[in-house]
Design a protein around this motif. Structure first.
Motif, PDB file in Angstrom:
ATOM      1  N   SER A 234       0.866  -1.178   0.000  1.00  0.00           N
ATOM      2  CA  SER A 234       0.000   0.000   0.000  1.00  0.00           C
ATOM      3  C   SER A 234       0.905   1.231   0.000  1.00  0.00           C
ATOM      4  CB  SER A 234      -0.881  -0.068   1.238  1.00  0.00           C
ATOM      5  OG  SER A 234      -1.192   1.213   1.674  1.00  0.00           O
ATOM      6  N   TYR A 235       0.653   2.125  -0.930  1.00  0.00           N
ATOM      7  CA  TYR A 235       1.536   3.286  -1.078  1.00  0.00           C
ATOM      8  C   TYR A 235       0.809   4.584  -0.782  1.00  0.00           C
ATOM      9  CZ  TYR A 235       5.018   0.409  -3.446  1.00  0.00           C
ATOM     10  OH  TYR A 235       5.956  -0.534  -3.744  1.00  0.00           O
ATOM     11  N   VAL A 236       1.562   5.553  -0.317  1.00  0.00           N
ATOM     12  CA  VAL A 236       1.021   6.896  -0.168  1.00  0.00           C
ATOM     13  C   VAL A 236       2.002   7.859  -0.845  1.00  0.00           C
ATOM     14  CG1 VAL A 236       1.969   6.980   2.171  1.00  0.00           C
ATOM     15  CG2 VAL A 236       0.339   8.700   1.470  1.00  0.00           C
TER      16      VAL A 236
ATOM     17  N   LYS B  90       1.894  11.198   7.115  1.00  0.00           N
ATOM     18  CA  LYS B  90       1.242  10.505   5.997  1.00  0.00           C
ATOM     19  C   LYS B  90       1.131   9.010   6.288  1.00  0.00           C
ATOM     20  CE  LYS B  90       2.946  13.700   2.497  1.00  0.00           C
ATOM     21  NZ  LYS B  90       4.052  13.933   1.567  1.00  0.00           N
ATOM     22  N   THR B  94      -2.318   6.757   6.803  1.00  0.00           N
ATOM     23  CA  THR B  94      -2.762   5.788   5.799  1.00  0.00           C
ATOM     24  C   THR B  94      -2.256   4.368   6.006  1.00  0.00           C
ATOM     25  OG1 THR B  94      -0.828   6.162   4.426  1.00  0.00           O
ATOM     26  CG2 THR B  94      -2.707   7.623   4.044  1.00  0.00           C
ATOM     27  N   GLY B  95      -1.157   4.202   6.698  1.00  0.00           N
ATOM     28  CA  GLY B  95      -0.540   2.873   6.772  1.00  0.00           C
ATOM     29  C   GLY B  95       0.199   2.497   5.507  1.00  0.00           C
ATOM     30  N   GLY B  96       0.308   3.439   4.570  1.00  0.00           N
ATOM     31  CA  GLY B  96       0.957   3.145   3.299  1.00  0.00           C
ATOM     32  C   GLY B  96       2.439   3.483   3.310  1.00  0.00           C
ATOM     33  N   VAL B  97       3.168   2.802   2.432  1.00  0.00           N
ATOM     34  CA  VAL B  97       4.595   3.062   2.254  1.00  0.00           C
ATOM     35  C   VAL B  97       4.761   4.343   1.428  1.00  0.00           C
ATOM     36  CG1 VAL B  97       6.647   2.202   1.050  1.00  0.00           C
ATOM     37  CG2 VAL B  97       5.249   0.642   2.421  1.00  0.00           C
ATOM     38  N   LEU B  98       5.642   5.217   1.857  1.00  0.00           N
ATOM     39  CA  LEU B  98       5.833   6.481   1.141  1.00  0.00           C
ATOM     40  C   LEU B  98       6.408   6.211  -0.242  1.00  0.00           C
ATOM     41  CD1 LEU B  98       7.429   8.576   4.027  1.00  0.00           C
ATOM     42  CD2 LEU B  98       5.045   8.646   3.234  1.00  0.00           C
ATOM     43  N   LEU B  99       5.825   6.824  -1.238  1.00  0.00           N
ATOM     44  CA  LEU B  99       6.234   6.589  -2.616  1.00  0.00           C
ATOM     45  C   LEU B  99       6.691   7.899  -3.250  1.00  0.00           C
ATOM     46  CD1 LEU B  99       6.246   4.196  -4.629  1.00  0.00           C
ATOM     47  CD2 LEU B  99       4.091   5.097  -5.527  1.00  0.00           C
ATOM     48  N   SER B 100       7.834   7.860  -3.915  1.00  0.00           N
ATOM     49  CA  SER B 100       8.372   9.058  -4.538  1.00  0.00           C
ATOM     50  C   SER B 100       8.784   8.740  -5.961  1.00  0.00           C
ATOM     51  CB  SER B 100       9.615   9.545  -3.787  1.00  0.00           C
ATOM     52  OG  SER B 100       9.258   9.996  -2.512  1.00  0.00           O
ATOM     53  N   PRO B 345       9.817   3.471  -3.479  1.00  0.00           N
ATOM     54  CA  PRO B 345       9.605   3.809  -2.075  1.00  0.00           C
ATOM     55  C   PRO B 345      10.623   4.879  -1.654  1.00  0.00           C
ATOM     56  CG  PRO B 345       9.630   1.434  -2.392  1.00  0.00           C
ATOM     57  CD  PRO B 345      10.072   2.053  -3.690  1.00  0.00           C
ATOM     58  N   THR B 346      10.130   5.916  -1.002  1.00  0.00           N
ATOM     59  CA  THR B 346      11.006   7.026  -0.619  1.00  0.00           C
ATOM     60  C   THR B 346      12.200   6.538   0.199  1.00  0.00           C
ATOM     61  OG1 THR B 346       8.995   8.337  -0.477  1.00  0.00           O
ATOM     62  CG2 THR B 346      11.008   9.332   0.396  1.00  0.00           C
TER      63      THR B 346
END
Lengths: 238, 501, 362
Positions: A234-236, B90, B94-100, B345-346
């Motif tokens: 799951s990504y943010v 963030k 959300t529980g989400g992995v940071l994406l860049s 992933p950041t």
């Protein structure tokens, strides 16, 4: 044309196969690699143990091995047929997109990994015996059939069957208990599901001279990806 | 009562009175920042959606918009920096992995900026590159250990296949899917016109682009998307993607939603199915397995195409490169940790891998120490920003460089680092037809050709200054470099001495 | 100040060479005269000569010329040599003590035959075996430096102006069929005897004028093949390049010239197909051995010599003749000083190898 691989290196053997216009019989292969790489037509018979990456990038034609084959049989195969009168090693049919693989006995780890289907193409793998773990890993399309014959009390496949599977199906004959990954589910095959693989299994039986009635007198199960259960990070946006 | 954490918008849209409410900004912004307020009869903006891509500014006919960094932020803290705090918020939300996306923006040392280039004075001459011959042609590929002669004593051409480049710069892998059809078209056309190569990335080769085959590197990644005999034969060279600088050890995953139309056809997978390319090739668990894949590709193409193995620059890179050099590969591509990506992933992008300058220096030296530098050519990428970076890379020991971010900037990218959204307003990192058509491939090609023509001019000027009139005499010529502000350890790894020495 | 080997030392220079096509022997007297005329091109920090055909009675033995800083260095070196060679003859090289040449080291000469049993055990050919012995002495024995190691040839060099060095070594009494000479103008050293030129390895010798810009690219490439550029001079690296290309790869001197002074691509493309392919092959195969920047060199080898300019011809070089004699020098006046009947002067193009071979056996 007979190619005696004894004392030749694979480059030479494979060059002869590549440049010839005839059918080929390879004797004394003793593990020679890449036999039939990118083959498009013609027939290549191999008498003895075929080396790694047999029939890689194959795009038509037929390879028949009278003996075992090693790892990565049919790597990124697009079309054609490979028949192995024996067992095969790991990563059978890696990323195969079309054509068919028939293995008389067992397959190693990660059989059918990254197998996919596209347009008219839907590859089929039929394995007479059992397989190692990670059967159908990342499978995205096509059909893997494992008959589980002559396996004694060994399980039909190892651990983590269908790891990361997100398309296609695996047909298991008399599977017993299967250690599935959560992203897949298994159900008893419907009549039409058995129908859909009848031809491939029939072909396997006739190639390896097994009684078709005996083979079909069994329970078949289907492993498919569980809808919405694909492992997904799951990504943010950051 | 709910916990309400604040992430104030990073950017603020400033609009001047000269705005004529023409609505151009509304039309240009794919992120929906600008909107017309019926109440107030004016154009307003939702700053939370702004990614600072500067598209609206470029197209506002009145120059009535300005994007500024928002002044409102967390209290100063050198440890809990704003990016870290907002990342936590963030993730907690959300529980989400940071994406860049795009390259590592953190303030790690950029060694290119700590290396200075030499010029000739008195004891030997500099050369005028405009009026005297100055050569930038490069051949990439394995060179045999020994010459051979026929029975008449004539030299026999025993060279394995080589890639000929008019200058030592190539466009590195960006898949069709991660960037648009028009972006690929511009890169392919520019590569052809410049006499260099572009790279399909791991998404297959669109049927329209097979005609650029002699300037195309086709990539093979773990998922083998779009890989078949015709694809392998369609390119001039084959690249095995083992890793990517922006995300070493991480694979690719293009969601099914993006696998539509041409992208699906090019990847040769049905529409709507995910395309998963995990980091490992599951037939490569050890170096001898890499050899098997390298040779299998050569067998499949009759030993007519050089094979490139691309790896991310990681800690043990010189030993890895040594293994690759003995694997049958013709070229090693090393991708540094500042390299770009469409999504990563950041945490990975910003923390994994090492600077490519150090990787290059240690690999080149290691291969020489082992006497196998001639077995392979070395290509480096991962934030090669300008011609002086190219010159420094060649002098450190590279045969050529890969560029991607610089090429995208030439195509209109303003480095907003929001590729993962798929809403690139410049028509590059998107598959939305209305956005894709914003990028005119012919214009894009012209700009890429301009960029590299300028670089070529600069490379020649710098070479001329050093009194070198052919690029191969610059390759590995570390005496032409001096460090500035570096520790002895860094100088030792780079194999150069300090300025003034 | 740092010496050769401790820091890279560029240097400008004067060069000259003379050879008899018929293999007739002649003394070095003309060479002294030639160098004297070019006095302005040197600065007194090094001069030297290489001569071929000078040891006919020992022509099957490797002739080592060695500088020793003291007696201990000699004893250590001789004990090393005794383990690996049969020493057929050991002697001091005769010199003239003159005020222009000072700080004279011990200068010895040995005629050596490799011990067959060790050569076989190490599975080397005699040349490679001998090269390794030279490298070993020069890199490990403090105060010893082998500056000449070929068969039936020798180099003679010192700190000083070349014409004085010639007198010092009495080269007007030495007879050879081929000579090269060098006057040095280094910019970065107090001058060291070992750093004077010609630089030689086995029977290959090189004299060179200019400062090359490709030095480190070339050095780092040849060092892959066991060479150690311990002097850090252009001449040293050019000698190793030629040794690698001619002795180890088996190229002819002309082909080696096509590598180190490769024609420009545009020139290559103007050639007929066969030549274009040949030149493209050589340039691609050995791209790291292209030498850029100004140089003129004379490469001496058994039975001949090759004169070569860089491909842009940034240094001067003249070739002249008189009957069987061929002369090469930085300046025409030098040739006329050596032989006032010389004529037929020509000025080789950039990258054009002028190779003169002695007719018949030498």
């Amino acid at each position: 044309m007979i190619v005696d691989a004894q004392g030749k290196d694979y480059k030479e053997v494979d060059r002869i196969i590549r440049e010839s216009k005839e059918n080929i019989e390879v004797i004394n292969p003793s593990g020679q690699r890449f036999i039939g790489a990118a083959l498009q037509k013609r027939r290549v018979n191999v008498y003895g143990i075929a080396g790694n990456a047999l029939g890689c990038y194959m795009d038509g034609g037929l390879i028949e091995v009278f003996g075992d084959a090693q790892d990565a049989v049919g790597d990124t195969m697009n079309d054609g047929r490979i028949i192995v009168h024996g067992s095969v090693g790991d990563a059978l049919g890696y990323a195969m997109r079309g054509g068919a693989l028939f293995v008389e006995r067992n397959a190693g780890y990660r059989a059918g990994i990254h197998m996919k289907a596209y347009g008219e193409k839907s590859p089929v793998v039929v394995i007479g015996g059992r397989t190692g773990s990670f059967l159908g890993e990342y499978q995205a399309g096509g059909t893997i059939i494992v008959l589980g014959l002559e396996r004694g009390d060994m399980p039909i496949s190892g651990y983590f069957t269908g790891a990361g599977m997100y398309g296609g199906k695996i047909i298991l004959r008399n599977p017993g208990e299967v250690l599935l990954r959560p992203e897949c589910e298994m159900h008893k095959a419907e009549k039409e599901e058995i129908e859909s693989v009848k031809e491939s299994i029939g072909e396997w039986c006739s190639i390896f001279n097994r009684d078709e009635n005996m083979v079909f007198d069994a329970e078949f199960y289907v492993v498919e990806p569980r809808k919405g259960a694909a492992p997904r990070q799951s990504y943010v946006p950051n | 009562m709910a916990i309400k954490s604040v992430i104030y918008p990073e950017f603020e849209v400033v609009r001047y009175d000269r705005c004529t409410r023409c609505g151009r900004c509304i039309k240009e912004c794919a992120n929906g920042v600008h909107f017309f307020s019926q109440d107030k009869k004016m154009v307003l903006s939702d700053d939370t959606k702004c990614v600072d891509c500067l598209r609206c500014i470029a197209f506002c006919p009145e120059h009535a918009i300005k994007i500024v960094k928002s002044g409102c932020t967390f209290r100063d803290n050198a440890n809990w920096r704003p990016g870290i705090v907002s990342g936590i918020i963030k993730e907690a939300n959300t529980g989400g992995v940071l994406l860049s996306s795009m390259g590592n923006p953190e303030p790690y040392p950029v060694y290119w900026d700590k290396i200075l280039i030499n010029a000739s004075q008195v004891t030997n001459p500099s050369i005028d590159p405009l009026r005297e011959p100055m050569e930038t042609r490069v051949f990439l590929g394995k060179k045999p250990d020994k010459i051979e002669r026929d029975e008449d004593g004539n030299l026999v051409d025993n060279l394995p296949p080589q890639m000929e480049l008019s200058l030592p710069v190539m466009f590195s892998a960006m898949s069709y899917g991660s960037i648009s059809y028009n972006a690929h078209s511009a890169l392919a056309q520019a590569a052809e016109e410049l006499g260099i190569f572009y790279n399909t990335g791991e998404g297959g080769l669109h049927e329209d682009f097979y005609k650029y085959g002699k300037n195309t590197i086709v990539q093979v990644a773990s998922g083998r998307f779009g890989v078949w005999r015709g694809y392998l034969e369609g390119g001039a060279a084959i690249e095995i993607k083992m890793g990517q600088g922006a995300k070493p050890g991480i694979g690719g995953h293009l969601p099914g939603a993006k696998i539509v139309g041409d992208v699906s056809r090019t990847r040769m997978i049905p529409e709507g199915t995910d395309a998963v390319s995990p980091a490992p090739h599951h037939d490569i668990y050890s170096i001898e397995d890499l050899r098997q894949l390298v040779i299998s590709l050569k067998e499949a193409t009759g030993y007519k195409k050089p094979v490139i193995v691309k790896v991310a620059s990681v800690h043990n890179i010189s030993a890895i490169a040594s293994g690759i050099a003995r694997s049958g590969a013709d070229i090693i591509a090393i991708d540094g940790f500042r390299g770009g990506t469409g999504a990563a992933p950041t945490a990975i992008r910003d923390n994994v891998g090492i600077p490519v300058e150090l990787a290059l220096a240690s690999v080149d030296q290691r291969l020489r120490d082992e006497g196998i530098r001639n077995n392979v050519s070395l290509v480096v990428g991962g934030s090669i920003r300008n011609a002086s970076d190219v010159v420094k890379a060649i002098a450190l020991g590279a045969d050529a460089v890969y560029i991607a971010t610089a090429a995208l900037i030439a195509l209109g990218c303003h480095l907003c680092r929001n590729c993962q959204s798929g809403k690139c307003c410049w028509g590059i990192a998107t598959q939305r037809p209305d956005l894709v058509e914003r990028l005119n491939p012919e214009e894009g090609k012209e700009r890429l050709v301009n960029l590299l023509s300028a670089w070529k001019g600069e490379i020649k000027e710098m070479m001329g200054g050093m009194g070198i009139n052919s690029i191969e005499a610059l390759r590995g010529n570390r005496l032409m470099l001096r460090g500035i502000g570096l520790t002895q350890k860094e100088l030792d790894i780079l194999g150069i001495t300090h300025a003034g020495e | 100040m740092k010496l050769e080997g401790e820091v890279r030392i560029p240097s400008g220079c004067a060069i000259s060479a003379a050879i008899s096509r018929k293999g007739n022997l002649f003394t070095g007297e003309g060479m002294i005269k030639a160098m004297e005329v070019m006095h302005e091109r040197s600065n007194g920090l090094g001069g030297g000569f290489a001569a071929y055909g000078i040891y006919p009675e020992y022509k099957d033995y490797y002739a080592f010329h060695i500088f020793y800083s003291d007696r201990n260095a000699r004893i250590e070196t001789e004990s090393f040599l005794k383990e690996r060679f049969e020493i057929v003859q050991a002697e001091v090289i005769p010199t003239h003590q003159i005020p222009e040449i000072t700080d004279v080291p011990l200068i010895w000469r040995y005629f050596l035959s490799p011990l067959r049993s060790i050569v076989d055990r190490e599975m080397l050919d005699e040349d490679e075996y001998t090269v390794r012995a030279v490298t070993k002495v020069n890199s490990t024995i403090d105060g010893a430096y082998v500056f000449s190691s070929g068969k039936n040839m020798g180099t003679f060099k010192a700190v000083g102006y070349p014409e004085d060095v010639g007198v010092f070594y009495k080269i007007d009494e030495i007879e050879g069929y081929s000579w090269t000479a060098h006057g040095r103008y280094p910019t970065n050293t107090p001058g060291w005897w070992g750093g004077a030129h010609p630089f030689s390895l086995l029977d290959f010798s090189v004299v060179h004028n200019g400062e090359i810009s490709s030095y480190d690219a070339n050095r780092r490439f040849v060092e892959m093949f066991g060479y150690r550029c311990s002097l850090q001079t252009d001449t040293e690296v050019i000698t190793y390049i030629l040794d690698y290309l001619v002795r180890r790869q088996g190229l002819t001197p002309e082909e080696a010239a096509n590598v180190i002074a490769a024609p420009f691509w545009s020139t290559i493309e103007s050639k007929d197909e066969k030549e274009r392919k040949r030149l493209t092959y050589l340039r691609t195969m050995f791209s790291s051995l292209l030498v850029t920047g100004p140089f003129s060199i004379v490469f001496g080898f058994t039975g001949g010599l090759m004169a070569l300019n860089d491909r842009l011809k940034l240094r001067s070089m003249v070739v002249g003749e008189n009957k069987d004699m061929v002369y090469v020098a930085s300046e025409e006046a030098a040739i006329l000083s050596a032989d006032r009947n010389a004529g037929g002067f020509r000025f080789p193009m950039g990258g054009e190898a002028v190779v003169i071979r002695v007719e018949g056996e030498v």
